[in-house]
Design an enzyme around this catalytic site. Structure first.
Site, PDB file in Angstrom:
ATOM      1  N   GLY A  39     -28.079  90.494  86.697  1.00  0.00           N
ATOM      2  CA  GLY A  39     -28.774  89.232  87.003  1.00  0.00           C
ATOM      3  C   GLY A  39     -28.269  88.764  88.360  1.00  0.00           C
ATOM      4  O   GLY A  39     -27.063  88.687  88.589  1.00  0.00           O
ATOM      5  N   GLU A 140     -35.535  84.999  90.211  1.00  0.00           N
ATOM      6  CA  GLU A 140     -35.604  85.594  88.871  1.00  0.00           C
ATOM      7  C   GLU A 140     -35.894  84.558  87.785  1.00  0.00           C
ATOM      8  O   GLU A 140     -36.314  84.901  86.692  1.00  0.00           O
ATOM      9  CB  GLU A 140     -34.291  86.325  88.546  1.00  0.00           C
ATOM     10  CG  GLU A 140     -34.130  87.604  89.339  1.00  0.00           C
ATOM     11  CD  GLU A 140     -32.912  88.417  88.927  1.00  0.00           C
ATOM     12  OE1 GLU A 140     -32.986  89.650  89.006  1.00  0.00           O
ATOM     13  OE2 GLU A 140     -31.876  87.830  88.551  1.00  0.00           O
ATOM     14  N   THR A 220     -31.572  90.045 106.111  1.00  0.00           N
ATOM     15  CA  THR A 220     -30.515  91.051 105.963  1.00  0.00           C
ATOM     16  C   THR A 220     -31.125  92.432 106.180  1.00  0.00           C
ATOM     17  O   THR A 220     -32.249  92.709 105.750  1.00  0.00           O
ATOM     18  CB  THR A 220     -29.807  90.956 104.594  1.00  0.00           C
ATOM     19  OG1 THR A 220     -30.740  91.236 103.556  1.00  0.00           O
ATOM     20  CG2 THR A 220     -29.202  89.578 104.371  1.00  0.00           C
ATOM     21  N   LEU A 221     -30.367  93.280 106.891  1.00  0.00           N
ATOM     22  CA  LEU A 221     -30.934  94.541 107.366  1.00  0.00           C
ATOM     23  C   LEU A 221     -30.162  95.753 106.839  1.00  0.00           C
ATOM     24  O   LEU A 221     -30.119  96.790 107.488  1.00  0.00           O
ATOM     25  CB  LEU A 221     -30.917  94.544 108.912  1.00  0.00           C
ATOM     26  CG  LEU A 221     -31.543  93.311 109.598  1.00  0.00           C
ATOM     27  CD1 LEU A 221     -31.213  93.304 111.090  1.00  0.00           C
ATOM     28  CD2 LEU A 221     -33.060  93.299 109.385  1.00  0.00           C
ATOM     29  N   GLY A 222     -29.528  95.606 105.676  1.00  0.00           N
ATOM     30  CA  GLY A 222     -28.789  96.732 105.088  1.00  0.00           C
ATOM     31  C   GLY A 222     -27.731  97.243 106.054  1.00  0.00           C
ATOM     32  O   GLY A 222     -26.953  96.458 106.605  1.00  0.00           O
ATOM     33  N   ASP A 254     -26.413  90.306  96.887  1.00  0.00           N
ATOM     34  CA  ASP A 254     -25.765  89.267  96.066  1.00  0.00           C
ATOM     35  C   ASP A 254     -24.401  88.907  96.659  1.00  0.00           C
ATOM     36  O   ASP A 254     -24.022  87.730  96.710  1.00  0.00           O
ATOM     37  CB  ASP A 254     -25.595  89.747  94.620  1.00  0.00           C
ATOM     38  CG  ASP A 254     -26.938  89.914  93.921  1.00  0.00           C
ATOM     39  OD1 ASP A 254     -27.906  89.254  94.340  1.00  0.00           O
ATOM     40  OD2 ASP A 254     -27.009  90.700  92.958  1.00  0.00           O
ATOM     41  N   ASN A 278     -21.621  88.949 106.090  1.00  0.00           N
ATOM     42  CA  ASN A 278     -21.913  90.314 106.514  1.00  0.00           C
ATOM     43  C   ASN A 278     -20.747  91.244 106.149  1.00  0.00           C
ATOM     44  O   ASN A 278     -20.946  92.374 105.695  1.00  0.00           O
ATOM     45  CB  ASN A 278     -22.137  90.281 108.036  1.00  0.00           C
ATOM     46  CG  ASN A 278     -22.567  91.596 108.626  1.00  0.00           C
ATOM     47  OD1 ASN A 278     -23.528  92.205 108.155  1.00  0.00           O
ATOM     48  ND2 ASN A 278     -21.848  92.052 109.644  1.00  0.00           N
ATOM     49  N   SER A 293     -18.337  94.917  91.996  1.00  0.00           N
ATOM     50  CA  SER A 293     -18.045  95.341  93.373  1.00  0.00           C
ATOM     51  C   SER A 293     -17.721  94.158  94.291  1.00  0.00           C
ATOM     52  O   SER A 293     -17.497  94.337  95.473  1.00  0.00           O
ATOM     53  CB  SER A 293     -19.232  96.117  93.944  1.00  0.00           C
ATOM     54  OG  SER A 293     -20.319  95.243  94.168  1.00  0.00           O
TER      55      SER A 293
END
Ligand code: ADP
Length: 303
Positions: A39, A140, A220-222, A254, A278, A293
């Site tokens: 979630g 969500e 956000t750009l991974g 997240d 970041n 994580s």
């Protein structure tokens, strides 16, 4: 420290691992099964609490073993659960996740109790919202209640952050409720109904979001980091160069959003807050899982 109120969903992730994902009518024998917390709202609350934010979480769960897992996790991470609503007549949300040997998945999410969050649940928590500096939510929870919650947060002078995941329609007039809007590239494409490929596309997309009423846009750009723009300034920030290998990018967004909330709650300037988020997003990709994580503040400072 200033409080952060997070509104969102908890689901228990029920993961089934096997050689293949069964097709319709087929039964397969799997080789592993894991149950873990999921979630987006819940992950973001845990991320923010592990970074020592003063975090309160509004959600709805049942009174079953999955609910117990959520509550013990919040206790361990330091999430205030006074606003976690437990309804014994409802089941805690679950996600059935089938994973094949190549790591591909098929997911069925049943929001359960969290799907029953209503405006009245926000009204019951108005004092908590009023006492918070930051209000953070995702897409969500039921749409109408999500927008109602953002409206109440704005009326009570919170700085609002909407992480539009999963991307779902937002009414035009609601964009002006957003102090921070944090789509990833795919989500940004959904809202603007066009491909975002080049740096120029990203900058143009940001301008479009600002013209829709968003005050600060963070895309956000991974592995490419992040882009920020508001009326005064704009900049790209490269992703953290990682000392460790990327293991699992689940939950990077997240981690980013939870960290952003913590830094803004500490009155960091926007650029420092984004640099911190970041970094936290990057570190989370070097570890397995989503909630599990999320790094501790000490680990971020030492990285
Ligand atoms: P989401 O998880 O919502 O799809 P992104 O993939 O854009 O979001 O990731 C969120 C943030 O996490 C990025 O802006 C960046 O800060 C960090 N991040 C994600 N992937 C990596 C990576 N491979 N290396 C370093 N940082 C990353």
């Amino acid at each position: 420290m200033n409080s952060i109120i997070i509104f969102g969903v908890f689901v228990a992730d029920l993961c089934f691992f096997g050689n293949k994902i069964p097709t319709r009518g087929e039964t397969v024998l799997g080789n592993n099964h894991l149950v873990g917390p999921g979630g987006k709202g819940s992950n973001q609350a845990i991320a923010a609490a592990r970074l020592e934010g003063n975090v309160k979480f509004i959600t709805k769960i049942g009174k079953d073993s999955h609910a117990e897992m959520a509550l013990s996790l919040y206790k361990e991470a330091g999430v205030d659960t006074a606003s976690v609503i437990q309804d014994p007549s409802l089941s805690t949300g679950v996600a059935g996740i089938m994973i094949d040997e190549n790591g591909h998945n098929a997911i069925n999410i049943v929001a359960g109790a969290a799907g029953h969050l209503q405006n009245i649940d926000i009204d019951k928590n108005l004092d908590v919202i009023k006492d918070s500096k930051i209000f953070l939510t995702q897409m969500e929870t039921p749409d109408l209640t999500t927008m109602y919650a953002l409206k109440k947060a704005k009326e009570n002078n919170c700085l609002t952050i909407l992480n539009p995941a999963p991307a779902r329609k937002i009414q035009k007039e609601d964009f002006s409720l957003l102090d921070f809007f944090t789509p990833n590239e795919t989500e940004a494409e959904f809202y603007l109904n066009k491909k975002i490929e080049t740096k120029e596309d990203i900058q143009n997309a940001a301008k479009e979001f600002l013209s829709m009423g968003v005050k600060n846009i963070i895309i956000t750009l991974g592995a490419k980091g992040v882009y920020f723009e508001n009326k005064e300034e704009n900049y790209f920030i490269d992703a953290l160069s990682l000392k460790d290998e990327v293991i699992d990018t689940t939950g990077a967004g997240d981690a980013f959003n939870g960290a952003l909330a913590v830094a803004l709650a500490k009155d960091s300037n926007y650029k420092d807050a984004i640099i911190f988020a970041n970094k936290v997003g990057g570190i989370s990709t070097t570890r397995l899982g989503a909630a599990s994580s999320m790094p501790l503040l000490k680990e971020v400072e030492e990285y």
